[in-house]
Design an enzyme around this catalytic site. Structure first.
Site, PDB file in Angstrom:
ATOM      1  N   LYS A 173       0.832  -1.082   0.079  1.00  0.00           N
ATOM      2  CA  LYS A 173      -0.229  -0.024   0.114  1.00  0.00           C
ATOM      3  C   LYS A 173       0.680   1.268   0.148  1.00  0.00           C
ATOM      4  O   LYS A 173       1.514   1.300   0.833  1.00  0.00           O
ATOM      5  CB  LYS A 173      -0.967  -0.029   1.215  1.00  0.00           C
ATOM      6  CG  LYS A 173      -1.978   1.233   1.208  1.00  0.00           C
ATOM      7  CD  LYS A 173      -2.686   1.657   2.413  1.00  0.00           C
ATOM      8  CE  LYS A 173      -2.083   2.677   3.152  1.00  0.00           C
ATOM      9  NZ  LYS A 173      -2.211   3.896   2.155  1.00  0.00           N
ATOM     10  N   GLU A 248      10.313   1.474  10.146  1.00  0.00           N
ATOM     11  CA  GLU A 248      11.259   2.662   9.782  1.00  0.00           C
ATOM     12  C   GLU A 248      10.592   3.740  10.219  1.00  0.00           C
ATOM     13  O   GLU A 248       9.602   4.150   9.468  1.00  0.00           O
ATOM     14  CB  GLU A 248      11.792   2.775   8.164  1.00  0.00           C
ATOM     15  CG  GLU A 248      12.333   1.296   8.068  1.00  0.00           C
ATOM     16  CD  GLU A 248      13.238   1.437   6.701  1.00  0.00           C
ATOM     17  OE1 GLU A 248      12.988   2.360   5.935  1.00  0.00           O
ATOM     18  OE2 GLU A 248      14.101   0.720   6.566  1.00  0.00           O
ATOM     19  N   CYS A 282      13.049  11.922   6.192  1.00  0.00           N
ATOM     20  CA  CYS A 282      13.158  11.420   7.365  1.00  0.00           C
ATOM     21  C   CYS A 282      14.546  11.689   7.820  1.00  0.00           C
ATOM     22  O   CYS A 282      14.894  11.799   9.011  1.00  0.00           O
ATOM     23  CB  CYS A 282      12.758   9.994   7.474  1.00  0.00           C
ATOM     24  SG  CYS A 282      13.590   9.020   6.463  1.00  0.00           S
ATOM     25  N   GLU A 384       9.190  15.889  15.826  1.00  0.00           N
ATOM     26  CA  GLU A 384       9.452  15.911  14.299  1.00  0.00           C
ATOM     27  C   GLU A 384       8.345  16.910  13.626  1.00  0.00           C
ATOM     28  O   GLU A 384       7.102  16.745  13.741  1.00  0.00           O
ATOM     29  CB  GLU A 384       9.327  14.598  13.683  1.00  0.00           C
ATOM     30  CG  GLU A 384       9.503  14.309  12.288  1.00  0.00           C
ATOM     31  CD  GLU A 384       9.251  12.982  11.541  1.00  0.00           C
ATOM     32  OE1 GLU A 384       8.116  12.580  11.957  1.00  0.00           O
ATOM     33  OE2 GLU A 384      10.120  12.434  10.832  1.00  0.00           O
TER      34      GLU A 384
HETATM   35  P1  NAD Z   1       2.065   7.947   8.119  1.00  0.00           P
HETATM   36  O1  NAD Z   1       2.411   7.016   9.413  1.00  0.00           O
HETATM   37  O2  NAD Z   1       0.967   8.825   8.297  1.00  0.00           O
HETATM   38  O3  NAD Z   1       1.862   7.111   6.699  1.00  0.00           O
HETATM   39  C1  NAD Z   1       2.683   5.871   6.267  1.00  0.00           C
HETATM   40  C2  NAD Z   1       1.782   4.789   5.645  1.00  0.00           C
HETATM   41  O4  NAD Z   1       1.019   4.297   6.658  1.00  0.00           O
HETATM   42  C3  NAD Z   1       0.720   5.415   4.719  1.00  0.00           C
HETATM   43  O5  NAD Z   1       0.902   4.748   3.552  1.00  0.00           O
HETATM   44  C4  NAD Z   1      -0.705   5.385   5.584  1.00  0.00           C
HETATM   45  O6  NAD Z   1      -1.595   5.267   4.737  1.00  0.00           O
HETATM   46  C5  NAD Z   1      -0.127   4.268   6.416  1.00  0.00           C
HETATM   47  N1  NAD Z   1      -1.054   4.019   7.376  1.00  0.00           N
HETATM   48  C6  NAD Z   1      -1.571   5.135   8.336  1.00  0.00           C
HETATM   49  N2  NAD Z   1      -2.422   4.582   9.369  1.00  0.00           N
HETATM   50  C7  NAD Z   1      -2.079   3.193   9.216  1.00  0.00           C
HETATM   51  C8  NAD Z   1      -2.539   2.148  10.066  1.00  0.00           C
HETATM   52  N3  NAD Z   1      -3.250   2.266  11.087  1.00  0.00           N
HETATM   53  N4  NAD Z   1      -2.309   0.972   9.756  1.00  0.00           N
HETATM   54  C9  NAD Z   1      -1.608   0.621   8.494  1.00  0.00           C
HETATM   55  N5  NAD Z   1      -0.905   1.688   7.719  1.00  0.00           N
HETATM   56  C10 NAD Z   1      -1.501   2.801   8.258  1.00  0.00           C
HETATM   57  O7  NAD Z   1       3.434   8.553   7.679  1.00  0.00           O
HETATM   58  P2  NAD Z   1       3.506   9.623   6.422  1.00  0.00           P
HETATM   59  O8  NAD Z   1       3.004  11.031   6.903  1.00  0.00           O
HETATM   60  O9  NAD Z   1       3.213   9.245   5.360  1.00  0.00           O
HETATM   61  O10 NAD Z   1       5.236   9.842   6.205  1.00  0.00           O
HETATM   62  C11 NAD Z   1       5.789  10.687   7.163  1.00  0.00           C
HETATM   63  C12 NAD Z   1       6.581   9.858   8.074  1.00  0.00           C
HETATM   64  O11 NAD Z   1       7.386   8.924   7.696  1.00  0.00           O
HETATM   65  C13 NAD Z   1       7.422  10.881   8.837  1.00  0.00           C
HETATM   66  O12 NAD Z   1       7.467  10.628  10.387  1.00  0.00           O
HETATM   67  C14 NAD Z   1       8.937  10.397   8.530  1.00  0.00           C
HETATM   68  O13 NAD Z   1       9.950  10.628   9.413  1.00  0.00           O
HETATM   69  C15 NAD Z   1       8.691   8.993   7.975  1.00  0.00           C
HETATM   70  N6  NAD Z   1       9.671   8.350   7.343  1.00  0.00           N
HETATM   71  C16 NAD Z   1      10.715   7.556   7.845  1.00  0.00           C
HETATM   72  C17 NAD Z   1      11.464   6.844   6.998  1.00  0.00           C
HETATM   73  C18 NAD Z   1      12.676   6.041   7.626  1.00  0.00           C
HETATM   74  O14 NAD Z   1      13.142   5.281   6.779  1.00  0.00           O
HETATM   75  N7  NAD Z   1      12.652   5.859   8.834  1.00  0.00           N
HETATM   76  C19 NAD Z   1      11.483   7.303   5.636  1.00  0.00           C
HETATM   77  C20 NAD Z   1      10.480   8.030   5.215  1.00  0.00           C
HETATM   78  C21 NAD Z   1       9.609   8.526   6.196  1.00  0.00           C
END
Ligand code: NAD
Length: 480
Positions: A173, A248, A282, A384
Site C-alpha cells: 500500500k 522505519e 526523514c 518531528e
Molecule cells: P504515516 O505514518 O501517516 O503513513 C505512512 C503509511 O502508513 C501510509 O501509507 C498510510 O496510509 C499508512 N497508515 C496510516 N495509518 C495506518 C494504520 N493504522 N495501519 C497501517 N497503515 C497505516 O506517515 P507519512 O505521513 O506518510 O510519512 C511521514 C513519516 O514517515 C515521517 O514521520 C517520516 O519521518 C517517516 N519516514 C521514515 C523513514 C525512515 O526510513 N525511517 C523514511 C521516510 C519517512
C-alpha cells in the site's frame, strides 16, 4: 479525470465498492486524478492472489526471479522522465530532485536486491567432533509493505524489492497522498511479465487498507515506513499476532558542526540536509548544533543562503523548494513555527506561507525557516516537524554536543562536521542513531543495514538484513 486503480492478481481494477477519492496536486491545491478508496475486501482479494502465486514464485530459479526484477528496473529507467513528473505533481517536490534522486534510486533498489538475492549464502557451523549445523532460509510467504508519501517510488521499491527478491508475494500500500508512481509502476510490472499475483497494490487510506493489511492473519511479515505514531498502532496490532515486523519511523536528526570543519562544505551541505524535498526527508538534519566559536559566522552564512533558495513551481527547473504535500501538513508545519515563537524562538528567515503567482497561487508553499534562541528540551526541538524548518543552537564542548544530539526520543540519523579524524570516530560512536554521516549527508550504500534506534524504528533494512527479514531461518543439526 484519470483513475488510479488497484493492481490485484495481475490486473488493474477498481475497488470493490467503486469509490474513489480526489488526488490533489499540492502545488496548485486542485484535484488532478482520483485514487481508489479501497477497503478490507480488496485487501482480502489481494491476499488470495498473493497466496495463489507464492508457490510458483518462491520456487522459481533465482536467476529467473532476478531477470524479471531487472526488467522492471530497466523500464523505470526508460520511463524516468514520466515518473519524475508524476512524482513531482503528486508530492510537490521539484521535478529536478525527482529526476536526480527518487527515480534513479527506485531502479537502483530493484537492481540491487535482484542481484543481491543471487549472492545470498546460508551459514554452516561445525561443532568439532560432535555435529554440523546448517541453516536454510526460505521466504516467509505473503508479506505486507506499507510506504509513506515523502519519497513515494523510492520508498515503495525499498520495501517491495527485497521481499520479491527473497521469493515472497506482496500486498503493498503506497500513501494515499502520493499514489501515482506506484500506479505507473504496476503497469511496468505487467509489461515486464511479473507473474500475476506476485505483487498486489491496494490503494486507499491507512486506517482502512493499511489496517486491513496489518490485521490479515495470512500476512506473516510487515515492512512499514512512516510516522512513529502509526508505527505504534501497527506494532500494537501485529505483535499479538506474532508477525515479523520492520518499522522505519520518524526522526529529529542532529547536524553537529564543529569549529574545525571545512566551513564551505558544512554550510552548503547543511542547506541541502535542511531543505531538500522541503525538509520532508526523514533523514533531514532539523537540529543544527554549532560550536560556539563558529556560531555567529555559521548562522549568518546559513541564513543568507537560505534566503537565496527559490521557492516556486515544482515543475520549473530552477525551483529549489516546492510545495508541502498537503494543506493539512502545511498547517501542521505552520503550527510548529507558531509554537517555536511561543517557546521563545527567534525567526531569522522564512516563518510563513509563500504565495506563488500564476498556476501555483493556491499551492501549499512554506518559506525555508531558520529559528534560533530555543532550549534543547522545548517541543520545537523534540518533535518531528517534517518541513522546511530548522533550529540552530550553540554548544560549548564535545560532551555537550553529544548530550544535545542524544536528548531526544528519536535516533534515525546524525551528521558530524569536523576535520579531526579522531573526534569524528569518537563522536560517531557515542551518538545513538542508526546512521552517522561524517562530512557528508544522504550517501547510501545499499549493502549496509539501515534503520533507526529508539523511537525511530525497529529492525534494520538494506543489504542482507532486508533479505533475511523476508526469510525464515531453519537450522538442521547433524550428529557426526
Ligand atoms: P504515516 O505514518 O501517516 O503513513 C505512512 C503509511 O502508513 C501510509 O501509507 C498510510 O496510509 C499508512 N497508515 C496510516 N495509518 C495506518 C494504520 N493504522 N495501519 C497501517 N497503515 C497505516 O506517515 P507519512 O505521513 O506518510 O510519512 C511521514 C513519516 O514517515 C515521517 O514521520 C517520516 O519521518 C517517516 N519516514 C521514515 C523513514 C525512515 O526510513 N525511517 C523514511 C521516510 C519517512
Amino acid at each position: 479525470m484519470e483513475q488510479i486503480l488497484n493492481y490485484i492478481g495481475g490486473k488493474l481494477c477498481a475497488p470493490t465498492t467503486g469509490s474513489f477519492m480526489n488526488n490533489i496536486n499540492p502545488a496548485t491545491g486542485a484535484a488532478y486524478s482520483q485514487v481508489a478508496d479501497s477497503d478490507a475486501a480488496d485487501v482480502a482479494q489481494a491476499v488470495i492472489a498473493a497466496k495463489g502465486s507464492f508457490q510458483a514464485w518462491s520456487k522459481m530459479s533465482l536467476q529467473n526471479r532476478a531477470a524479471v526484477l531487472m526488467k522492471i528496473a530497466d523500464l523505470i529507467d526508460r520511463d524516468s522522465d514520466q515518473l519524475a513528473l508524476a512524482e513531482s505533481i503528486d508530492q510537490g517536490k521539484p521535478v529536478k530532485l525527482a529526476k536526480a534522486v527518487d527515480i534513479p534510486r527506485a531502479s537502483a533498489n530493484m537492481r540491487f536486491f535482484a542481484t543481491a538475492s543471487m549472492h545470498f549464502a546460508s551459514d554452516s557451523h561445525l561443532m568439532e567432533g560432535e555435529a554440523i549445523n546448517y541453516t536454510t532460509r526460505t521466504p516467509v510467504g505473503v508479506v505486507g509493505c506499507i510506504s509513506p508519501w515523502n519519497l513515494p517510488l523510492y520508498l515503495f521499491t525499498w520495501k517491495i524489492a527485497p521481499a520479491l527478491a527473497a521469493g515472497c508475494s506482496v500486498v503493498a500500500k503506497p500513501s494515499e497522498l502520493t499514489p501515482m508512481t506506484a500506479f505507473l509502476f504496476s503497469k511496468l510490472c505487467i509489461e515486464a511479465g511479473l507473474p500475476d499475483g506476485v505483487l498486489n497494490i491496494v490503494h486507499g487510506l491507512g486506517n482502512k487498507v493499511g489496517q486491513a493489511i496489518i490485521e490479515h492473519p495470512e500476512i506473516t511479515a510487515i515492512s512499514f515506513t512512516g510516522g512513529t505514531v502509526t508505527g505504534k498502532t501497527i506494532a500494537a496490532t501485529a505483535a499479538p499476532m506474532f508477525k515479523k515486523l520492520s518499522l522505519e519511523l520518524g526522526g529529529k536528526n542532529p547536524n553537529i558542526v564543529f569549529a574545525d570543519c571545512d566551513f564551505e562544505k558544512a554550510v552548503s551541505t547543511s542547506i541541502q540536509s535542511s531543505f531538500s524535498n522541503q525538509g520532508e526527508i526523514c533523514l533531514c538534519g532539523s537540529r543544527i548544533l554549532v560550536e560556539r566559536s563558529l556560531y555567529d559566522k555559521f548562522v549568518s552564512e546559513f541564513v543568507n543562503r537560505t534566503r537565496e533558495l527559490l521557492v516556486g513551481d515544482p515543475l520549473e527547473e530552477k525551483t529549489r523548494v516546492g510545495a508541502l504535500v498537503s494543506e493539512s501538513h502545511m498547517n501542521k508545519v505552520l503550527g510548529y513555527i507558531e509554537l517555536a515563537k511561543q517557546e521563545g524562538g527567534k525567526i531569522l528567515c522564512g516563518g510563513s506561507r509563500v504565495k506563488i503567482e500564476g498556476r501555483c497561487e493556491q499551492g501549499y508553499f512554506v518559506a525555508p525557516t531558520v529559528i534560533v534562541g530555543l532550549d534543547q528540551n522545548c517541543r520545537t526541538n523534540q518533535e518531528e516537524i517534517f518541513g522546511p524548518v530548522v533550529t540552530i543552537m550553540p554548544f560549548d564542548s564535545e560532551e555537550e554536543a553529544i548530550g544535545y544530539a542524544n536528548s531526544n526520543a528519536y535516533g534515525l540519523s546524525a551528521t558530524v562536521w569536523t576535520e579531526n579524524l579522531t573526534r569524528a570516530h569518537r563522536v560517531a560512536h557515542q551518538i545513538k542513531s542508526g546512521i552517522i554521516w561524517v562530512n557528508c549527508w544522504l550517501l547510501r550504500d545499499l549493502r549496509t543495514p539501515f534503520g533507526g534506534m529508539k523511537q525511530s524504528g525497529v529492525g534494520r533494512e538494506g543489504g542482507w538484513e532486508a533479505l533475511r527479514f523476508f526469510t525464515e531461518a531453519k537450522n538442521v543439526c547433524i550428529k557426526l
